[in-house]
Design a protein around this motif. Structure first.
Motif, PDB file in Angstrom:
ATOM      1  N   ARG A  20       0.869  -1.108  -0.011  1.00 49.25           N
ATOM      2  CA  ARG A  20      -0.061  -0.085   0.030  1.00 49.25           C
ATOM      3  C   ARG A  20       0.784   1.309  -0.006  1.00 49.25           C
ATOM      4  O   ARG A  20       1.970   1.321   0.756  1.00 49.25           O
ATOM      5  CB  ARG A  20      -1.032  -0.166   1.167  1.00 49.25           C
ATOM      6  N   ASN A  21       0.692   2.277  -0.846  1.00 46.04           N
ATOM      7  CA  ASN A  21       1.378   3.312  -1.039  1.00 46.04           C
ATOM      8  C   ASN A  21       0.539   4.655  -0.668  1.00 46.04           C
ATOM      9  O   ASN A  21      -0.648   4.719  -1.335  1.00 46.04           O
ATOM     10  CB  ASN A  21       1.996   3.283  -2.330  1.00 46.04           C
ATOM     11  N   ARG A  22       1.110   5.589  -0.120  1.00 43.41           N
ATOM     12  CA  ARG A  22       0.229   6.916  -0.091  1.00 43.41           C
ATOM     13  C   ARG A  22       1.331   7.715  -0.352  1.00 43.41           C
ATOM     14  O   ARG A  22       2.218   8.180   0.264  1.00 43.41           O
ATOM     15  CB  ARG A  22      -0.259   6.972   1.545  1.00 43.41           C
TER      16      ARG A  22
ATOM     17  N   SER B 225       3.490   0.557   3.050  1.00 43.08           N
ATOM     18  CA  SER B 225       3.391  -0.745   3.965  1.00 43.08           C
ATOM     19  C   SER B 225       3.337  -1.766   3.171  1.00 43.08           C
ATOM     20  O   SER B 225       2.676  -1.928   2.149  1.00 43.08           O
ATOM     21  CB  SER B 225       2.092  -0.530   5.014  1.00 43.08           C
ATOM     22  N   PHE B 226       4.017  -2.908   3.497  1.00 40.72           N
ATOM     23  CA  PHE B 226       4.025  -4.145   2.586  1.00 40.72           C
ATOM     24  C   PHE B 226       4.041  -5.306   3.548  1.00 40.72           C
ATOM     25  O   PHE B 226       4.451  -5.275   4.614  1.00 40.72           O
ATOM     26  CB  PHE B 226       5.455  -4.039   2.176  1.00 40.72           C
TER      27      PHE B 226
ATOM     28  N   ALA C  32       5.829  -4.463   6.968  1.00 38.70           N
ATOM     29  CA  ALA C  32       6.908  -3.257   7.286  1.00 38.70           C
ATOM     30  C   ALA C  32       6.060  -2.059   6.869  1.00 38.70           C
ATOM     31  O   ALA C  32       5.431  -2.040   5.900  1.00 38.70           O
ATOM     32  CB  ALA C  32       7.973  -3.789   6.293  1.00 38.70           C
ATOM     33  N   LEU C  33       6.438  -1.108   7.528  1.00 40.29           N
ATOM     34  CA  LEU C  33       5.826   0.294   7.494  1.00 40.29           C
ATOM     35  C   LEU C  33       7.370   1.207   7.218  1.00 40.29           C
ATOM     36  O   LEU C  33       8.034   1.154   8.032  1.00 40.29           O
ATOM     37  CB  LEU C  33       5.093   0.666   8.661  1.00 40.29           C
ATOM     38  N   PHE C  34       7.211   1.957   6.139  1.00 41.74           N
ATOM     39  CA  PHE C  34       8.188   2.844   5.872  1.00 41.74           C
ATOM     40  C   PHE C  34       7.757   4.065   5.095  1.00 41.74           C
ATOM     41  O   PHE C  34       6.759   4.124   4.724  1.00 41.74           O
ATOM     42  CB  PHE C  34       9.127   1.813   4.848  1.00 41.74           C
TER      43      PHE C  34
ATOM     44  N   GLY D  55      11.497   3.743   9.231  1.00 40.14           N
ATOM     45  CA  GLY D  55      10.937   2.225   8.877  1.00 40.14           C
ATOM     46  C   GLY D  55      10.517   1.499  10.262  1.00 40.14           C
ATOM     47  O   GLY D  55      11.213   1.607  11.268  1.00 40.14           O
ATOM     48  N   GLN D  56       9.637   0.517  10.140  1.00 38.13           N
ATOM     49  CA  GLN D  56       9.029   0.007  11.335  1.00 38.13           C
ATOM     50  C   GLN D  56       8.815  -1.468  10.714  1.00 38.13           C
ATOM     51  O   GLN D  56       8.045  -1.559   9.710  1.00 38.13           O
ATOM     52  CB  GLN D  56       8.265   0.570  12.035  1.00 38.13           C
TER      53      GLN D  56
END
Length: 656
Positions: free
Chosen positions: A299-301, A338-339, A347-349, A386-387
């Motif tokens: 997901r991309n924003r 987020s992937f 993963a959130l980045f 990144g998280q």
């Protein structure tokens, strides 16, 4: 001064304890109203938290959080967001008078400007304010459908300023083809509060718009001395919020949100009653493109956020009425992704760039003195974060994150955070986390007439550990959290012995003496305990309570940090009668605190008792009423400044 007497101030109001109204603690036990910020469908009773930048189940969070859904917001009947938040653990508030005056909210003893406020995903702050933070004075409940409080340093995801925590406000999103709501109430001091919302879904378009008008004659900002009669300082506020989302293709959507607020508040000078007043205008804008790839796994924003705050003060008795003019703007570009690595790991980045600027001027009262050129300043900061989070064992969620900020003035800073939450089959949830925070000096602290360009950033790190236990099919919930936080290079105002000081910083670059300047003077420590309990009996009885012990002090001097009570407690109960009536009450107790750094001015403890009732009339309409400060307690959160006495309100609410 009207006070309840008893052996212990925390238990003075027990004579009404059978009537409490449930608000905050129980709010975390019910499912929230879905909205655009929480797109995933969840099982009944599951709570998603969006202050984490991605919807996350509350049992998988390592940090402490309180969630207030629309039902809890309606049940509380509060006008301002601040009044809702101070019922939750670990929060305290100080206000320079009645509604609309300068309002500071502190999470776990942190400075008010160390809290990030977010409305519909847009981070708010005023670069022209003293600490670059957000003034809660004009933040009314309005069309809010959900409010979250995330405690502890959160700079990994929210960057500079999030040392105390995050307050996330989500406005309502449409759930039907066409829907509407309204609330209107009137009460003491000629107070009128009216808000309405309208929204719907038409094919790929979902939209909603909501507005709020509030007016009151208020109280005197400066409290009247015994035997004196003070004039009332009124306040008006008008705000409008809107949001729209357009699905342009499968997995691709456009998102736009906006918020505008205009407030006018009458204030008093340091000497007492004056006809002075201030204007405050706030605008928040957001536009985003959302793109989902690989069947939604990625997901991309891409987004742009803009905030504009304009503040002016006037004294009609002067030849030149305007006494202060300030404006602050933020422009924020961001990408967030987020992937879903697996069904259990995510993963959130992201990367974001924020540019802020301010101007400020204080014109002289005499028309013969030219208005000086405004003081100006600007800053730019770029952050990459990144998280990674996932389920290590059944029920055990671990997370870790890193952030690097590149400040154009202060260079690079890297922060770390990590934690775990373990939801056991016994109804037990264990939490532990460590996090770091960073806050650059505000533009006002650097470049105003009291500025100091030699300031260093504030740095903080903290940890917490807690346990939550649910019993009897979730009817009873008990929780406790211990936290500690250390802050270095905290910025404070240093007064000059005007005009004879020999301190070189007590003189402006132009050679003029000044009353003081900002300096890194303090190392502060904060630690404490937050305990909560909630009980649901049958279909109609809700009981809850929370207690916080927070020791926040200057570690160099051992003095209490100002306006932070060491002890606070809230308790509430509500009952739904068989014929539809809901009755309840709430109690808030705050222990003593000190108004100044030297701890020479004490603010006494106080107890406030509120009563509330609500009755369905027909269809989606409900009649509601409340009494605030039932026993007319005379108290202070800021020395010399007044507070609201006993107040009565009656209103009508509709949901269609």
């Amino acid at each position: 001064m009207s006070k309840l007497r008893g052996s212990c101030p925390m238990f003075r109001p027990l004579i009404v304890s059978s009537l409490f109204l449930s608000t905050s603690a129980f709010a975390a036990q019910v499912a929230p109203v879905p909205d655009a910020a929480t797109p995933e469908s969840t099982a009944a009773g599951t709570i998603l938290v969006t202050a984490t930048r991605a919807p996350t189940e509350i049992d998988r969070l390592a940090s402490s959080v309180t969630v207030l859904d629309k039902a809890a917001i309606d049940r509380a009947q509060d006008i301002g967001v601040t009044e809702l938040l101070i019922r939750t653990p670990g929060l305290s508030m100080s206000r320079n008078g009645g509604y609309g005056t300068t309002t500071s909210l502190r999470i776990r003893g942190a400075e008010t400007d160390q809290t990030v406020v977010v409305i519909d995903g847009v981070k708010l702050n005023d670069p022209s304010s003293t600490g670059g933070g957000f003034n809660f004075a004009n933040l009314l409940v309005s069309d809010a459908s959900r409010i979250e409080v995330l405690r502890g340093p959160q700079s990994i995801l929210w960057g500079s300023q999030a040392i105390g925590g995050v307050v996330n406000v989500v406005t309502a999103a449409p759930q039907k083809d066409l829907e509407a709501s309204f609330d209107i109430e009137a009460g003491s001091r000629e107070t009128v509060n009216a808000r309405a919302g309208l929204g719907g879904k038409t094919g790929p378009l979902a939209w909603r718009i909501g507005g709020n008008i509030f007016t009151t004659e208020g109280i005197s900002a400066i409290a009247a001395l015994p035997g004196q009669t003070a004039e009332r300082d009124g306040y008006t506020n008008r705000n409008l919020a809107g949001r729209a989302e357009l699905e342009i293709a499968e997995g691709v959507s456009l998102d736009a949100r906006g918020y505008y607020s205009r407030g006018r508040v009458e204030i008093d000078g340091f000497s007492g009653d004056t006809p002075e007043y201030s204007l405050n205008r706030e605008f928040v804008g957001y536009a985003g493109l959302n793109v989902d790839l690989f069947d939604g796994r990625l997901r991309n924003r891409f987004a742009y956020g803009y905030t504009d705050t304009d503040r002016d003060s006037f004294n009609p008795t002067r030849a030149r009425p305007q006494t202060f003019d300030a404006a602050g703007k933020n422009k924020r570009l961001e990408y967030q992704g987020s992937f879903a690595i697996t069904d259990k790991w995510n993963a959130l980045f992201g990367v974001e760039n924020e540019r802020s600027n301010f101007r400020s001027v204080s014109p002289a009262g005499s028309l013969s003195v030219p208005v000086p050129d405004p003081i100006r300043g600007k800053a730019e900061i770029t952050g990459v974060y990144g998280q990674l989070s996932g389920e290590l064992l059944t029920g055990l969620t671990v997370s870790g994150g890193i952030r690097h900020d590149d400040h154009k003035t202060y260079g690079g800073k890297t922060l770390f955070a990590g934690g775990a939450a373990w939801a056991l089959p016994t109804g037990t949830v264990l939490r532990a986390s460590y996090s770091e925070g960073f806050k650059a000096p505000s533009l006002y602290q650097l470049y105003s007439e009291y500025g100091n360009t030699g300031l260093a950033p504030e740095r903080a790190h903290g940890w917490e550990a807690g346990v939550e236990q649910r019993l009897f099919d979730d009817a009873l919930t008990l929780a406790a959290t211990w936290f500690e936080r250390k802050t270095k290079d905290q910025i404070d105002f240093n007064s000059c012995d005007f005009p004879v000081s020999t301190d070189p910083l007590c003189v402006t670059p132009g050679g003029d003496p000044r009353f003081g300047y900002y300096i890194n003077v303090a190392r502060t420590d904060a630690k404490g305990l937050e305990a909560t309990a909630s009980l649901k009996l049958g279909e109609g009885l809700l009981v809850d309570g929370n207690y916080s012990w927070i020791k926040a002090e200057n570690s160099d001097t051992g003095q209490w940090l100002p306006r932070r009570p060491r002890h606070t407690a809230n308790a509430s109960i509500s009952y739904d009668w068989a014929f539809g009536l809901t009755t309840g009450a709430a109690i808030r107790w705050a222990g003593k605190s000190y108004d100044n750094v030297s701890n020479s001015i004490r603010l006494d403890d106080y107890t406030l008792v509120d009563l509330r009732a609500e009755l369905p009339i027909e269809g989606g309409t409900r009649l509601f009423a409340r009494v605030e400060n039932l026993f007319d307690e005379d108290y202070r959160t800021v020395n010399r400044y007044g507070t609201l006495g006993r107040s009565f309100y009656l209103g009508l609410r509709g949901r269609f």
